[in-house]
Motif scaffolding. Structure first.
Motif, PDB file in Angstrom:
ATOM      1  N   SER A  31      -5.782 -19.033   2.490  1.00 24.11           N
ATOM      2  CA  SER A  31      -6.846 -18.757   3.460  1.00 24.11           C
ATOM      3  C   SER A  31      -7.915 -19.850   3.421  1.00 24.11           C
ATOM      4  O   SER A  31      -8.424 -20.266   4.466  1.00 24.11           O
ATOM      5  CB  SER A  31      -7.467 -17.382   3.191  1.00 24.11           C
ATOM      6  OG  SER A  31      -8.009 -17.340   1.890  1.00 24.11           O
ATOM      7  N   ALA A  32      -8.228 -20.333   2.217  1.00 21.20           N
ATOM      8  CA  ALA A  32      -9.233 -21.399   2.111  1.00 21.20           C
ATOM      9  C   ALA A  32      -8.719 -22.700   2.738  1.00 21.20           C
ATOM     10  O   ALA A  32      -9.469 -23.407   3.433  1.00 21.20           O
ATOM     11  CB  ALA A  32      -9.613 -21.623   0.650  1.00 21.20           C
ATOM     12  N   MET A  33      -7.436 -23.000   2.517  1.00 15.66           N
ATOM     13  CA  MET A  33      -6.843 -24.197   3.131  1.00 15.66           C
ATOM     14  C   MET A  33      -6.882 -24.080   4.651  1.00 15.66           C
ATOM     15  O   MET A  33      -7.198 -25.039   5.366  1.00 15.66           O
ATOM     16  CB  MET A  33      -5.375 -24.349   2.704  1.00 15.66           C
ATOM     17  CG  MET A  33      -5.143 -24.849   1.319  1.00 15.66           C
ATOM     18  SD  MET A  33      -3.389 -24.716   0.931  1.00 15.66           S
ATOM     19  CE  MET A  33      -2.923 -26.416   0.954  1.00 15.66           C
ATOM     20  N   GLY A  62     -19.247 -33.989  -3.149  1.00 17.09           N
ATOM     21  CA  GLY A  62     -20.036 -34.658  -2.113  1.00 17.09           C
ATOM     22  C   GLY A  62     -21.037 -35.650  -2.686  1.00 17.09           C
ATOM     23  O   GLY A  62     -20.787 -36.279  -3.719  1.00 17.09           O
ATOM     24  N   ASP A  63     -22.202 -35.742  -2.059  1.00 10.27           N
ATOM     25  CA  ASP A  63     -23.198 -36.755  -2.430  1.00 10.27           C
ATOM     26  C   ASP A  63     -23.730 -36.584  -3.849  1.00 10.27           C
ATOM     27  O   ASP A  63     -24.170 -37.547  -4.472  1.00 10.27           O
ATOM     28  CB  ASP A  63     -24.376 -36.708  -1.453  1.00 10.27           C
ATOM     29  CG  ASP A  63     -23.967 -37.205  -0.082  1.00 10.27           C
ATOM     30  OD1 ASP A  63     -22.914 -37.876   0.002  1.00 10.27           O
ATOM     31  OD2 ASP A  63     -24.675 -36.910   0.894  1.00 10.27           O
ATOM     32  N   VAL A  64     -23.712 -35.339  -4.353  1.00  8.44           N
ATOM     33  CA  VAL A  64     -24.301 -35.131  -5.684  1.00  8.44           C
ATOM     34  C   VAL A  64     -23.478 -35.798  -6.784  1.00  8.44           C
ATOM     35  O   VAL A  64     -23.947 -35.935  -7.916  1.00  8.44           O
ATOM     36  CB  VAL A  64     -24.467 -33.628  -6.004  1.00  8.44           C
ATOM     37  CG1 VAL A  64     -25.477 -32.986  -5.078  1.00  8.44           C
ATOM     38  CG2 VAL A  64     -23.135 -32.883  -5.946  1.00  8.44           C
ATOM     39  N   ALA A  65     -22.248 -36.223  -6.456  1.00  9.41           N
ATOM     40  CA  ALA A  65     -21.418 -36.904  -7.464  1.00  9.41           C
ATOM     41  C   ALA A  65     -21.782 -38.381  -7.584  1.00  9.41           C
ATOM     42  O   ALA A  65     -21.252 -39.081  -8.456  1.00  9.41           O
ATOM     43  CB  ALA A  65     -19.940 -36.763  -7.106  1.00  9.41           C
ATOM     44  N   ASN A  66     -22.677 -38.836  -6.732  1.00  7.95           N
ATOM     45  CA  ASN A  66     -23.052 -40.257  -6.742  1.00  7.95           C
ATOM     46  C   ASN A  66     -23.535 -40.676  -8.135  1.00  7.95           C
ATOM     47  O   ASN A  66     -24.372 -40.008  -8.734  1.00  7.95           O
ATOM     48  CB  ASN A  66     -24.167 -40.506  -5.724  1.00  7.95           C
ATOM     49  CG  ASN A  66     -24.445 -41.971  -5.549  1.00  7.95           C
ATOM     50  OD1 ASN A  66     -23.527 -42.753  -5.326  1.00  7.95           O
ATOM     51  ND2 ASN A  66     -25.699 -42.349  -5.672  1.00  7.95           N
ATOM     52  N   LEU A  93     -14.829 -27.974   0.864  1.00  5.63           N
ATOM     53  CA  LEU A  93     -15.143 -26.809   1.694  1.00  5.63           C
ATOM     54  C   LEU A  93     -16.653 -26.635   1.738  1.00  5.63           C
ATOM     55  O   LEU A  93     -17.292 -26.458   0.696  1.00  5.63           O
ATOM     56  CB  LEU A  93     -14.482 -25.557   1.099  1.00  5.63           C
ATOM     57  CG  LEU A  93     -14.805 -24.217   1.778  1.00  5.63           C
ATOM     58  CD1 LEU A  93     -14.391 -24.231   3.234  1.00  5.63           C
ATOM     59  CD2 LEU A  93     -14.102 -23.072   1.062  1.00  5.63           C
ATOM     60  N   ASP A  94     -17.200 -26.710   2.943  1.00  2.00           N
ATOM     61  CA  ASP A  94     -18.641 -26.545   3.083  1.00  2.00           C
ATOM     62  C   ASP A  94     -18.919 -25.611   4.258  1.00  2.00           C
ATOM     63  O   ASP A  94     -18.822 -26.009   5.412  1.00  2.00           O
ATOM     64  CB  ASP A  94     -19.308 -27.917   3.307  1.00  2.00           C
ATOM     65  CG  ASP A  94     -20.828 -27.812   3.350  1.00  2.00           C
ATOM     66  OD1 ASP A  94     -21.346 -26.695   3.143  1.00  2.00           O
ATOM     67  OD2 ASP A  94     -21.481 -28.835   3.596  1.00  2.00           O
ATOM     68  N   VAL A  95     -19.242 -24.345   3.934  1.00  6.87           N
ATOM     69  CA  VAL A  95     -19.582 -23.403   5.000  1.00  6.87           C
ATOM     70  C   VAL A  95     -21.080 -23.099   4.971  1.00  6.87           C
ATOM     71  O   VAL A  95     -21.532 -22.108   5.520  1.00  6.87           O
ATOM     72  CB  VAL A  95     -18.755 -22.096   4.886  1.00  6.87           C
ATOM     73  CG1 VAL A  95     -17.289 -22.344   5.147  1.00  6.87           C
ATOM     74  CG2 VAL A  95     -18.925 -21.450   3.520  1.00  6.87           C
ATOM     75  N   GLY A 147     -13.593 -21.949  -3.729  1.00  6.47           N
ATOM     76  CA  GLY A 147     -13.294 -23.256  -3.127  1.00  6.47           C
ATOM     77  C   GLY A 147     -14.541 -24.099  -2.956  1.00  6.47           C
ATOM     78  O   GLY A 147     -14.494 -25.324  -3.038  1.00  6.47           O
ATOM     79  N   THR A 148     -15.687 -23.442  -2.727  1.00  5.44           N
ATOM     80  CA  THR A 148     -16.942 -24.194  -2.614  1.00  5.44           C
ATOM     81  C   THR A 148     -17.291 -24.836  -3.951  1.00  5.44           C
ATOM     82  O   THR A 148     -17.823 -25.939  -4.016  1.00  5.44           O
ATOM     83  CB  THR A 148     -18.080 -23.244  -2.164  1.00  5.44           C
ATOM     84  OG1 THR A 148     -17.694 -22.647  -0.936  1.00  5.44           O
ATOM     85  CG2 THR A 148     -19.388 -23.973  -1.983  1.00  5.44           C
ATOM     86  N   LYS A 149     -16.952 -24.130  -5.038  1.00  4.66           N
ATOM     87  CA  LYS A 149     -17.245 -24.664  -6.384  1.00  4.66           C
ATOM     88  C   LYS A 149     -16.365 -25.857  -6.739  1.00  4.66           C
ATOM     89  O   LYS A 149     -16.833 -26.845  -7.279  1.00  4.66           O
ATOM     90  CB  LYS A 149     -16.929 -23.579  -7.427  1.00  4.66           C
ATOM     91  CG  LYS A 149     -18.079 -22.696  -7.824  1.00  4.66           C
ATOM     92  CD  LYS A 149     -17.470 -21.564  -8.633  1.00  4.66           C
ATOM     93  CE  LYS A 149     -18.361 -20.826  -9.489  1.00  4.66           C
ATOM     94  NZ  LYS A 149     -19.169 -21.247 -10.477  1.00  4.66           N
ATOM     95  N   SER A 150     -15.056 -25.724  -6.477  1.00  2.94           N
ATOM     96  CA  SER A 150     -14.116 -26.691  -7.041  1.00  2.94           C
ATOM     97  C   SER A 150     -13.379 -27.515  -6.011  1.00  2.94           C
ATOM     98  O   SER A 150     -12.566 -28.362  -6.364  1.00  2.94           O
ATOM     99  CB  SER A 150     -13.072 -25.944  -7.876  1.00  2.94           C
ATOM    100  OG  SER A 150     -12.338 -25.058  -7.063  1.00  2.94           O
TER     101      SER A 150
END
Lengths: 427, 328
Positions: free
Chosen positions: B50-52, A263-267, B145-147, B242-245
């Motif tokens: 499941s993440a997809m 996201g934005d942090v890769a800017n 992925l952003d929860v 998934g949030t990490k990568s």
């Protein structure tokens, strides 16, 4: 009677005209597997360019082009199988798209007299055409990329890296280790400290590496990564608040899919490039008209203009130009595998050619020769603008330190020649 | 305090956090193995799938849209909604239950009483099927992925440790969150197994499925339930990793991180998965910190498996696994 005469006339004309086979261009794709995110746009770009040629121009020099796509899943064994199953089709040039597959195919294509083009990957010392008769890695390779990166940092630091600290974060594989020798030489020459930090495949967990970076606080991090390693590294860099503008990936670590997950942090993250990005090239008008609009696009049409799509467009363009050169030298459109190699060795890319074919300034002008299969080895740096969602070139194409790299190429290729009883050519 | 000791403490804490993430993956394996004796090769792919699905559901993506568009020449991609994370997770859980039911109905119902190797082979087939099916359903591109899980350095720990050691420790907020979730998950699973009717039935099937059948426990129901629970654990692991990568094919490879954890903790113990994960996490990080620089680094994968192999030699059932004695 009239009909018989007409039929005889038509058949005699047909017999008298040369019958051209297709120009066969294999493509070792990896639309599946852990690296499919990069493999899909690469495969789409090459296929779409060839479709455009067939639809718009009827092929190259009047001969239709036939794409032979073979799925490797980025697996070396499958890549060799693909080669064995397609070489008898009259394949003109192979793009293995994997350093591992390239290494396996070097002796095979040499024995079979077929060209292999590893653009920006593969065995770097194959740039020495005197030893590697069938292998081409123009316009740039890993060693020139490493040098271009250091030259960029030199420019950023008023010409001196004395006392600076650079960390190389690399995929712990033959690919990732490629730039080490060059960077060690450059470290000695320019007086910067070099720290080597390997990451095991696939690179999903990099906590140790980034804690080390946080402790040692290098001024710059250069990354030789691929696949998930890139996305995780960029996120981890953001987590430890490493300045993104001091983090530079190589050209396999600088596509949209590498930065978007963070996201934005890769800017501000930077990447080395061997060709320009974006969809402002006029060739896209023809791709839209002849390929996408007519429903003949290789993919869903959503990869147009991305870094990987553009890179394979560039590969296809260079192949296209080499075939035209080969046809010119051979005096026929129906070229053989040997004539293709001659075309590649005589290849000359000018600014006018790039403009004529709708790819103005996509890369530097360069030429290939019997001795030099590696081209000029120029590399530029692009930077990710997260808000605009695009990469922007932030440097000119930088000349690599060939005084340092040429002896490395010479030593490595001569060692290969000795192992394989190859005598130098081009004399 | 010497600098290296302070750094070592930071590495140790991060090892614990990494171990929790490994344990999250290992838990899914344990649940299925415990209840049915099946080593589920597809557990990593279930995390990916499941993440997809979660990303697709949250973004209102039309499943199989590429296929539909290619066949019918349409241009449909999205339903036009964007769901909040909780609704997305609940819907995805529903899909994982349907998947569990299908897996039982189509595959394992027909393989009752088959040798373990046959069941294992079936899960290999399932893994490959789900890889392709997931791509076809949601597309092969990498997805963000952003929860709402916080990421980045925890400033409180950074400041507190800086005041004590003159060096601020790095602990990722995501890892802290994952630890809390893992603790909750383990308590919930243990409570479920101990105090609910279904949980007791699950344990009965795990002990002796023929005896459980004879007292009226439905094998089909229990196995669907266990695969659903494993799907839920896979979803949690998929969310954290998934949030990490980003959500991408490589998520399926997180199973590689779970194997040494299972060897060490035992294939049948839920607490074993957690303890095994922590030992592997701390062990590999400390080894990399202390020994890695001397031998070129990148020792973590190697060390995890070597440690697991050592346990196999001296305690084949793992730390908490059941010792199996078969009469000849």
């Amino acid at each position: 009677m009239k009909f018989k005469l007409l039929a005889a006339a038509v058949s005699s004309i047909a017999l008298a005209s040369p019958v051209f086979a297709d120009l066969v261009l294999p493509w070792m794709s990896y639309r599946t597997g852990p690296y499919a995110v990069a493999g899909i746009p690469l495969a789409d770009g090459y296929a779409d360019y060839l479709t455009m040629l067939n639809e718009r121009d009827g092929g190259i020099g009047g001969v239709p082009v036939r794409l032979l796509e073979c799925e490797t899943g980025y697996n070396t064994e499958k890549g060799v199988e693909c080669y064995e199953s397609t070489k008898a089709e009259g394949s003109l040039v192979y793009h293995p798209l994997s350093t591992g597959i390239t290494y396996q195919l070097i002796p095979k294509v040499t024995a079979d007299g077929i060209a292999l083009h590893s653009m920006g990957y593969g065995r770097t010392s194959a740039a020495n055409g005197k030893i590697f008769s069938n292998i081409f890695n123009y316009p740039a390779n890993y060693w020139t990329a490493a040098s271009a990166g250091v030259n960029y940092l030199l420019n950023e630091n008023s010409g001196s890296l004395e006392g600076k600290h650079i960390a190389l974060l690399y995929h712990n594989s033959a690919y990732g280790k490629e730039p080490i020798r060059t960077l060690e030489g450059l470290s000695e020459k320019h007086g910067f400290e070099l720290t080597l930090i390997p990451v095991d495949h696939p690179g999903q967990e990099q906590k140790s590496q980034w804690l080390q970076i946080r402790r040692e606080r290098p001024d710059y991090v250069i990354m030789w990564g691929f696949g998930v390693m890139n996305q995780v590294a960029i996120q981890e860099a953001a987590n430890i608040r490493f300045p993104m503008e001091n983090f530079i990936g190589n050209w396999w670590a600088g596509a949209e899919h590498d930065v978007i997950p963070a996201g934005d942090v890769a800017n501000g993250y930077k990447s080395l490039v061997m060709n320009d990005t974006g969809s402002e090239f006029s060739i896209y008008d023809d791709i839209q008209k002849y390929v996408v609009a007519s429903g003949k696009a290789a993919g869903a049409g959503d990869n147009l203009g991305t870094v990987m799509y553009n890179r394979s467009l560039y590969m296809a363009f260079l192949t296209h130009m080499a075939i035209l050169k080969a046809q010119e030298l051979a005096g026929t459109s129906d070229i053989s595998q040997a004539e293709m190699i001659k075309g590649m060795e005589a290849l000359e890319i000018t600014d006018a050619m790039m403009a004529e074919y709708g790819l103005a300034n996509i890369g530097p002008a360069f030429s290939v020769s019997c001795e030099n299969h590696g081209g000029p080895g120029l590399g530029a740096v692009s930077q990710w603008d997260a808000s605009a969602g695009k990469w922007n070139l932030v440097s000119d194409y930088l000349v690599a330190d060939m005084d340092l790299i040429n002896p490395l190429i010479q030593a490595d290729s001569l060692a290969f020649a000795q192992e394989n009883n190859i005598t130098e050519r081009c004399n | 305090m010497p600098e290296q000791v302070v750094f070592g403490m930071e590495v140790f804490l991060n090892g614990l956090m990494a171990g929790v993430l490994y344990a999250l993956v290992a838990l899914g394996f344990v649940l299925i193995y415990k209840a049915s004796g099946i080593f589920n090769y597809a557990q990593g792919v279930m995390a990916l799938f499941s993440a997809m699905t979660l990303v697709g559901v949250m973004n209102g993506q039309v499943p199989f849209s590429h296929l539909i568009n290619a066949i019918f020449g349409t241009e449909i991609h999205h339903f036009g909604w964007h769901l909040p994370a909780l609704a997305g997770i609940l819907l995805t859980m529903g899909i994982m239950v349907i998947l569990a039911w299908l897996v039982q109905k189509v595959i394992f119902k027909h393989l009752v009483n088959q040798a373990p190797i046959i069941l294992f082979m079936a899960t290999i087939g399932l893994a490959y099927f789900m890889e392709g099916f997931g791509d076809l359903m949601w597309g092969g591109e990498i997805k963000k992925l952003d929860v709402g899980i916080p990421q980045g350095i925890n400033l409180w720990i950074d400041e507190t440790t800086f005041n004590i050691f003159d060096y601020g420790f790095f602990i990722d907020n995501l890892d802290i969150f994952a630890t809390v979730v893992a603790i909750f998950l383990v308590f919930a699973l243990v409570a479920f197994a101990q105090y609910t009717k279904q949980g007791r039935a699950m344990r009965a099937v795990a002990d002796d499925h023929q005896a459980a059948l004879s007292v009226g426990v439905s094998l089909n129901f229990i196995w669907v339930m266990v695969w659903s629970l494993a799907g839920f654990v896979a979803l949690i692991a998929g969310i954290m990793w998934g949030t990490k990568s980003g959500v991408q094919f490589s998520l399926s490879l997180i199973a590689l991180k779970a194997l040494p954890v299972l060897m060490l903790g035992g294939f049948t113990s839920i607490p074993g998965a957690i303890v095994g994960g922590l030992i592997i996490g701390v062990g590999e990080k400390m080894f990399e910190f202390l020994v890695g620089p001397l031998i070129g680094g990148a020792t973590e994968n190697w060390f995890a498996y070597v440690l697991a192999l050592l346990f196999l030699v001296f305690r084949p059932q793992g730390l908490f696994g059941e010792k199996i004695i078969e009469r000849v």
